[in-house]
Design a protein around this motif. Structure first.
Motif: not given
Length: 202
Positions: A90, A104, A124, A126-127, A141-142, A150, A152, A176-177, A179
């Motif tokens: 990222s 990303t 960006e 995230k996981l 990706v957020e 925001t 996701t 927003s993310f 989990s």
């Protein structure tokens, strides 16, 4: 010398034999990570042209294919079966009134061939999480949305081919993310996303 020569050698702990090393010249060694099945090692390093990752066979230390070029310092994720890896980077490309705007890049690497395939997304990282059978990678990706909200994205990758499943842009949800949870089912894998705007199932 800020960029010395580095040598990465695989040692057979049963016999003490040291295999021929992989040599990095005029570069900076960054990391060495081993896949879950201990059959392959990934060496990341940096030189004047950017970031790179090389795939080594742990059985004899030989390099597979050519080093893979990356844009940015990678986060390496392996599939459970040890045959695939995703290098995630990222980069904050520009600064906006709402803060930095990220790009990303997901570079899928088939560890048997070291063949790369790269997808690029606005947002960006995230996981990343693999399905129970290792056939799919779910990448989060957020990114900023309208009205300073925001969104996701969930990008689903086929780990055998590196191609995205269904839409190259992935699935986009509001919020927003927070989990990610897996149902653990190999036959019909499902992921539950916890977001600030509510739960979603993939």
């Amino acid at each position: 010398n800020t960029n010395p020569t580095w040598r990465v050698a695989i040692v057979d702990t049963a016999t003490g034999d040291v295999h021929d090393p992989f040599t990095i010249t005029d570069a900076q060694f960054d990391s060495l990570v081993v896949n879950p099945t201990k059959t392959h090692a990934l060496v990341t390093y940096t030189d004047d042209s950017g970031y790179h990752v090389a795939v080594l066979k742990t059985a004899d230390g030989t390099r597979i294919g050519n080093p893979v070029d990356l844009v940015g310092d990678p986060t390496i994720m392996f599939s459970n079966d040890g045959k695939h890896a995703v290098a995630v980077t990222s980069i904050a490309d520009v600064t906006t009134p709402d803060g930095p705007a990220y790009t990303t890049r997901l570079t899928y690497i088939n560890l048997l061939t070291a063949s790369p395939s790269t997808q690029r997304y606005s947002g960006e990282f995230k996981l990343v999480q693999y399905s129970p059978d290792g056939s799919r990678a779910f990448v989060i990706v957020e990114s900023p949305a309208k009205a300073k909200r925001t969104s996701t994205q969930v990008v689903i990758m086929n780990t055998d081919t590196g191609a995205t499943v269904d839409s190259p842009d992935g699935l986009t949800f509001d919020g927003s993310f927070i989990s990610l949870r897996s149902n653990g089912d190999v036959t019909t894998p499902r992921l539950s996303l916890l977001l600030t705007d509510g739960d979603e199932t993939v």
